[in-house]
Design a protein around this motif. Structure first.
Motif, PDB file in Angstrom:
ATOM      1  N   ALA A  74       3.963   1.298   5.440  1.00 55.72           N
ATOM      2  CA  ALA A  74       3.748   1.321   6.893  1.00 55.72           C
ATOM      3  C   ALA A  74       2.285   1.573   7.228  1.00 55.72           C
ATOM      4  O   ALA A  74       1.727   0.945   8.137  1.00 55.72           O
ATOM      5  CB  ALA A  74       4.638   2.381   7.533  1.00 55.72           C
ATOM      6  N   SER A  75       1.636   2.473   6.487  1.00 61.57           N
ATOM      7  CA  SER A  75       0.227   2.751   6.778  1.00 61.57           C
ATOM      8  C   SER A  75      -0.658   1.564   6.413  1.00 61.57           C
ATOM      9  O   SER A  75      -1.615   1.255   7.130  1.00 61.57           O
ATOM     10  CB  SER A  75      -0.238   4.018   6.062  1.00 61.57           C
ATOM     11  OG  SER A  75      -0.341   3.804   4.668  1.00 61.57           O
ATOM     12  N   VAL A  76      -0.338   0.881   5.321  1.00 58.96           N
ATOM     13  CA  VAL A  76      -1.120  -0.304   4.944  1.00 58.96           C
ATOM     14  C   VAL A  76      -0.946  -1.395   5.997  1.00 58.96           C
ATOM     15  O   VAL A  76      -1.927  -2.028   6.415  1.00 58.96           O
ATOM     16  CB  VAL A  76      -0.714  -0.819   3.545  1.00 58.96           C
ATOM     17  CG1 VAL A  76      -1.301  -2.198   3.268  1.00 58.96           C
ATOM     18  CG2 VAL A  76      -1.147   0.167   2.473  1.00 58.96           C
ATOM     19  N   LEU A  77       0.278  -1.621   6.443  1.00 59.47           N
ATOM     20  CA  LEU A  77       0.509  -2.643   7.470  1.00 59.47           C
ATOM     21  C   LEU A  77      -0.216  -2.289   8.769  1.00 59.47           C
ATOM     22  O   LEU A  77      -0.789  -3.175   9.424  1.00 59.47           O
ATOM     23  CB  LEU A  77       2.008  -2.820   7.716  1.00 59.47           C
ATOM     24  CG  LEU A  77       2.788  -3.467   6.566  1.00 59.47           C
ATOM     25  CD1 LEU A  77       4.275  -3.484   6.874  1.00 59.47           C
ATOM     26  CD2 LEU A  77       2.267  -4.856   6.268  1.00 59.47           C
ATOM     27  N   ALA A  78      -0.217  -1.009   9.137  1.00 62.53           N
ATOM     28  CA  ALA A  78      -0.944  -0.589  10.345  1.00 62.53           C
ATOM     29  C   ALA A  78      -2.440  -0.814  10.176  1.00 62.53           C
ATOM     30  O   ALA A  78      -3.117  -1.261  11.113  1.00 62.53           O
ATOM     31  CB  ALA A  78      -0.647   0.878  10.645  1.00 62.53           C
ATOM     32  N   ASP A  79      -2.964  -0.520   8.996  1.00 62.34           N
ATOM     33  CA  ASP A  79      -4.384  -0.758   8.732  1.00 62.34           C
ATOM     34  C   ASP A  79      -4.711  -2.249   8.816  1.00 62.34           C
ATOM     35  O   ASP A  79      -5.745  -2.635   9.367  1.00 62.34           O
ATOM     36  CB  ASP A  79      -4.787  -0.220   7.353  1.00 62.34           C
ATOM     37  CG  ASP A  79      -4.832   1.285   7.291  1.00 62.34           C
ATOM     38  OD1 ASP A  79      -4.823   1.932   8.368  1.00 62.34           O
ATOM     39  OD2 ASP A  79      -4.872   1.831   6.173  1.00 62.34           O
ATOM     40  N   LEU A  80      -3.841  -3.084   8.256  1.00 60.97           N
ATOM     41  CA  LEU A  80      -4.067  -4.536   8.305  1.00 60.97           C
ATOM     42  C   LEU A  80      -4.057  -5.045   9.744  1.00 60.97           C
ATOM     43  O   LEU A  80      -4.847  -5.917  10.104  1.00 60.97           O
ATOM     44  CB  LEU A  80      -3.019  -5.274   7.468  1.00 60.97           C
ATOM     45  CG  LEU A  80      -3.142  -5.111   5.957  1.00 60.97           C
ATOM     46  CD1 LEU A  80      -1.955  -5.776   5.259  1.00 60.97           C
ATOM     47  CD2 LEU A  80      -4.455  -5.675   5.450  1.00 60.97           C
ATOM     48  N   GLU A  81      -3.165  -4.499  10.552  1.00 60.48           N
ATOM     49  CA  GLU A  81      -3.085  -4.908  11.958  1.00 60.48           C
ATOM     50  C   GLU A  81      -4.363  -4.555  12.706  1.00 60.48           C
ATOM     51  O   GLU A  81      -4.753  -5.246  13.641  1.00 60.48           O
ATOM     52  CB  GLU A  81      -1.892  -4.242  12.651  1.00 60.48           C
ATOM     53  CG  GLU A  81      -0.571  -4.877  12.322  1.00 60.48           C
ATOM     54  CD  GLU A  81      -0.436  -6.263  12.916  1.00 60.48           C
ATOM     55  OE1 GLU A  81      -0.861  -6.481  14.065  1.00 60.48           O
ATOM     56  OE2 GLU A  81       0.085  -7.138  12.208  1.00 60.48           O
ATOM     57  N   SER A  82      -5.030  -3.487  12.289  1.00 59.87           N
ATOM     58  CA  SER A  82      -6.227  -3.044  13.006  1.00 59.87           C
ATOM     59  C   SER A  82      -7.487  -3.794  12.582  1.00 59.87           C
ATOM     60  O   SER A  82      -8.523  -3.673  13.227  1.00 59.87           O
ATOM     61  CB  SER A  82      -6.431  -1.539  12.809  1.00 59.87           C
ATOM     62  OG  SER A  82      -6.797  -1.265  11.467  1.00 59.87           O
ATOM     63  N   LEU A  83      -7.418  -4.573  11.511  1.00 64.88           N
ATOM     64  CA  LEU A  83      -8.582  -5.330  11.065  1.00 64.88           C
ATOM     65  C   LEU A  83      -8.874  -6.479  12.027  1.00 64.88           C
ATOM     66  O   LEU A  83      -7.957  -7.052  12.606  1.00 64.88           O
ATOM     67  CB  LEU A  83      -8.351  -5.893   9.658  1.00 64.88           C
ATOM     68  CG  LEU A  83      -8.282  -4.880   8.528  1.00 64.88           C
ATOM     69  CD1 LEU A  83      -7.916  -5.591   7.223  1.00 64.88           C
ATOM     70  CD2 LEU A  83      -9.591  -4.136   8.379  1.00 64.88           C
ATOM     71  N   PRO A  84     -10.150  -6.834  12.169  1.00 61.34           N
ATOM     72  CA  PRO A  84     -10.471  -7.992  13.023  1.00 61.34           C
ATOM     73  C   PRO A  84      -9.893  -9.268  12.419  1.00 61.34           C
ATOM     74  O   PRO A  84      -9.799  -9.400  11.210  1.00 61.34           O
ATOM     75  CB  PRO A  84     -11.995  -8.031  13.042  1.00 61.34           C
ATOM     76  CG  PRO A  84     -12.467  -7.017  12.081  1.00 61.34           C
ATOM     77  CD  PRO A  84     -11.314  -6.216  11.601  1.00 61.34           C
ATOM     78  N   SER A  85      -9.545 -10.167  13.260  1.00 60.05           N
ATOM     79  CA  SER A  85      -8.957 -11.427  12.816  1.00 60.05           C
ATOM     80  C   SER A  85     -10.020 -12.340  12.223  1.00 60.05           C
ATOM     81  O   SER A  85     -11.146 -12.403  12.705  1.00 60.05           O
ATOM     82  CB  SER A  85      -8.284 -12.124  14.000  1.00 60.05           C
ATOM     83  OG  SER A  85      -7.833 -13.395  13.618  1.00 60.05           O
TER      84      SER A  85
END
Length: 103
Positions: A74-85
């Motif tokens: 869950a934390s990795v997915l949240a981190d990925l979501e916060s990265l710029p596209s």
């Protein structure tokens, strides 16, 4: 204080409760157990809990590992979501040349 438990979540029903709230909940339950039983009955209940804990230790180790893995994902997915596209977007359509006169 409000403590929310999700019974439908099974072993994860109380996973979202912060440790301090969970410890308070345990103290409340122990207090009630002491109020409702004699000293001998209370000691017997505590002894049974200790024995139960010893029997389920392998299951607890597995459940802890599973919970830690889920939290990590869950934390990795949240981190990925916060990265710029890095998605390539089409450039906006250019407008017709203007005369430089504005109203």
């Amino acid at each position: 204080m409000s403590i929310h438990i999700e019974p439908e979540e099974g072993a994860e029903a109380a996973a979202q409760i912060p440790n301090d709230q969970f410890e308070l909940l345990v103290r409340i339950v122990v207090w009630e157990l002491a109020m409702r039983t004699s000293p001998a009955q209370f000691e017997e209940q505590v002894r049974q809990l200790i024995e139960f804990r010893a029997r389920i230790e392998p299951d607890l180790a597995t459940a802890r590992k599973d919970r830690d893995n889920r939290r990590f994902v869950a934390s990795v997915l949240a981190d990925l979501e916060s990265l710029p596209s890095t998605e390539i977007r089409p450039e906006p359509a250019r407008s017709e040349p203007t005369t430089g006169l504005y109203l």
